[in-house]
Design a protein around this motif. Structure first.
Motif, PDB file in Angstrom:
ATOM      1  N   UNK B 127       1.103  -1.317   0.025  1.00 33.11           N
ATOM      2  CA  UNK B 127       0.256   0.097   0.327  1.00 33.11           C
ATOM      3  C   UNK B 127       0.910   1.178  -0.277  1.00 33.11           C
ATOM      4  N   UNK B 132      -3.229   5.490  -3.446  1.00 33.48           N
ATOM      5  CA  UNK B 132      -4.469   6.783  -2.656  1.00 33.48           C
ATOM      6  C   UNK B 132      -4.715   7.764  -4.420  1.00 33.48           C
ATOM      7  N   UNK B 135      -7.545   5.755  -8.101  1.00 39.66           N
ATOM      8  CA  UNK B 135      -8.835   4.801  -8.301  1.00 39.66           C
ATOM      9  C   UNK B 135      -8.805   4.031  -8.804  1.00 39.66           C
ATOM     10  N   UNK B 150     -18.311   6.272  -3.678  1.00 41.63           N
ATOM     11  CA  UNK B 150     -17.116   5.115  -3.389  1.00 41.63           C
ATOM     12  C   UNK B 150     -16.541   4.703  -3.592  1.00 41.63           C
ATOM     13  N   UNK B 153     -10.565   0.423  -3.036  1.00 41.75           N
ATOM     14  CA  UNK B 153      -9.455   0.298  -3.201  1.00 41.75           C
ATOM     15  C   UNK B 153      -8.802  -1.370  -3.525  1.00 41.75           C
ATOM     16  N   UNK B 167      -6.267  -7.413   1.710  1.00 41.07           N
ATOM     17  CA  UNK B 167      -7.078  -6.162   3.121  1.00 41.07           C
ATOM     18  C   UNK B 167      -7.737  -5.130   1.797  1.00 41.07           C
ATOM     19  N   UNK B 168      -8.174  -4.598   2.766  1.00 40.71           N
ATOM     20  CA  UNK B 168      -9.600  -3.548   1.863  1.00 40.71           C
ATOM     21  C   UNK B 168      -9.260  -2.175   1.846  1.00 40.71           C
ATOM     22  N   UNK B 169      -8.820  -1.083   1.781  1.00 42.58           N
ATOM     23  CA  UNK B 169      -9.014   0.169   1.743  1.00 42.58           C
ATOM     24  C   UNK B 169     -10.251   0.867   1.180  1.00 42.58           C
ATOM     25  N   UNK B 170     -10.898   1.467   1.797  1.00 44.93           N
ATOM     26  CA  UNK B 170     -11.931   2.544   1.196  1.00 44.93           C
ATOM     27  C   UNK B 170     -11.644   3.649   1.353  1.00 44.93           C
ATOM     28  N   UNK B 171     -12.185   5.078   0.119  1.00 42.96           N
ATOM     29  CA  UNK B 171     -12.198   5.882   0.737  1.00 42.96           C
ATOM     30  C   UNK B 171     -13.920   6.305  -0.159  1.00 42.96           C
TER      31      UNK B 171
END
Lengths: 117, 176
Positions: B127, B132, B135, B150, B153, B167-171
């Protein structure tokens, strides 16, 4: 055109659920190893929206509009009728009174006995 | 009284003592008294070991959100609150599950996707700041007409000795 959440103090105040507890629930999934902070924040916010959506949908859809009360049966009904909530089917079974269940049980037993004769 | 203290402790711990394994019917006592159900399962609830699937958010918080969602004068039954409390945990587990994310990524492809946004996965990458600024997949959460874009990533989908982890990243950015 922000790609990141602006984690201003205001953003944090807008959550009314304990983030640490949400994290605990997420961690209980075998699919998850680590959780990004923004992912956690968003999940918490999404959960809040989910509660609002489920509560209001059930209230409007069920007997709530007349009785002005949100009942369990309203939730079960909305879950059954709304595809969005289908993932809740197993944990939102429709309730029946114990006496009705026992009556049904008796009837089933009687039918079996008659069939045997 | 025992039923009450069990409820209070359970709420603080996020565990409800009367949690039942899935069955076709949930029996309601003839007097329609929620307290009786609590007492019936009290022994099982307290003596049972703490199970992962029994983790709930505090019922006070959940109830407050429900109360604010329905019309001002509306009321909420006690078993409805407890039920939503369980639904919440189910919801969180659901959107965190690999199955859901898979369907989500599939849904975002092709015509159902959002113009100008492509869906992809990065495999085995760390990461970084780049993750970031570029997207990948995107989705929409709507509730009561509120739209929020939403950005999801997905990073480091790894296969480690037959176990799948990701693993999940969300923005999120407010919808435009």
């Amino acid at each position: 055109n922000a790609n990141k959440i602006k984690r201003t103090p205001d953003a944090k105040k807008s959550i009314s659920l304990p983030v640490s507890r949400v994290r605990l629930i997420m961690k209980s999934s075998p699919d998850v190893s680590s959780i990004n902070q923004d992912a956690l924040f968003l999940t918490t916010k999404a959960t809040e929206l989910f509660v609002q959506h489920l509560a209001l949908s059930s209230f409007n859809n069920g007997s709530g509009k007349d009785s002005n009360t949100l009942e369990y049966s309203d939730l079960a009904k909305t879950t059954e009728e709304n595809e969005t909530f289908h993932f809740l089917t197993d944990i939102l079974p429709k309730k029946i009174l114990a006496r009705d269940y026992l009556k049904t049980l008796e009837q089933m037993q009687e039918e079996e006995e008659e069939a045997d004769l | 009284m025992d039923g009450d203290s069990a409820t209070t402790d359970a709420s603080q711990l996020g565990i409800t003592g009367e949690y039942m394994a899935s069955s076709h019917y949930v029996l309601q006592s003839q007097d329609d008294d929620g307290e009786e159900n609590l007492n019936d399962h009290e022994d099982g609830g307290i003596k049972e070991n703490y199970r992962e699937q029994d983790i709930y958010l505090p019922i006070a918080n959940v109830a407050r959100i429900m109360k604010n969602a329905v019309p001002q004068t509306g009321k909420i039954a006690k078993d409805a609150k407890e039920c939503v409390q369980e639904c919440v945990s189910e919801f969180i587990s659901f959107i965190t599950s690999e199955l859901y994310l898979q369907k989500f990524r599939e849904a975002m492809k092709g015509e159902k996707g959002i113009p100008g946004v492509s869906v992809g996965e990065s495999l085995g990458e760390d990461l970084t700041e780049d993750s970031f600024t570029n997207p990948l997949p995107a989705g929409i959460i709507t509730a009561d007409g509120q739209q929020q874009n939403v950005m999801v990533y997905t990073t480091s989908y790894q296969q480690v000795q037959h176990t799948h982890t990701h693993s999940v990243t969300v923005c999120v950015t407010k919808g435009s």
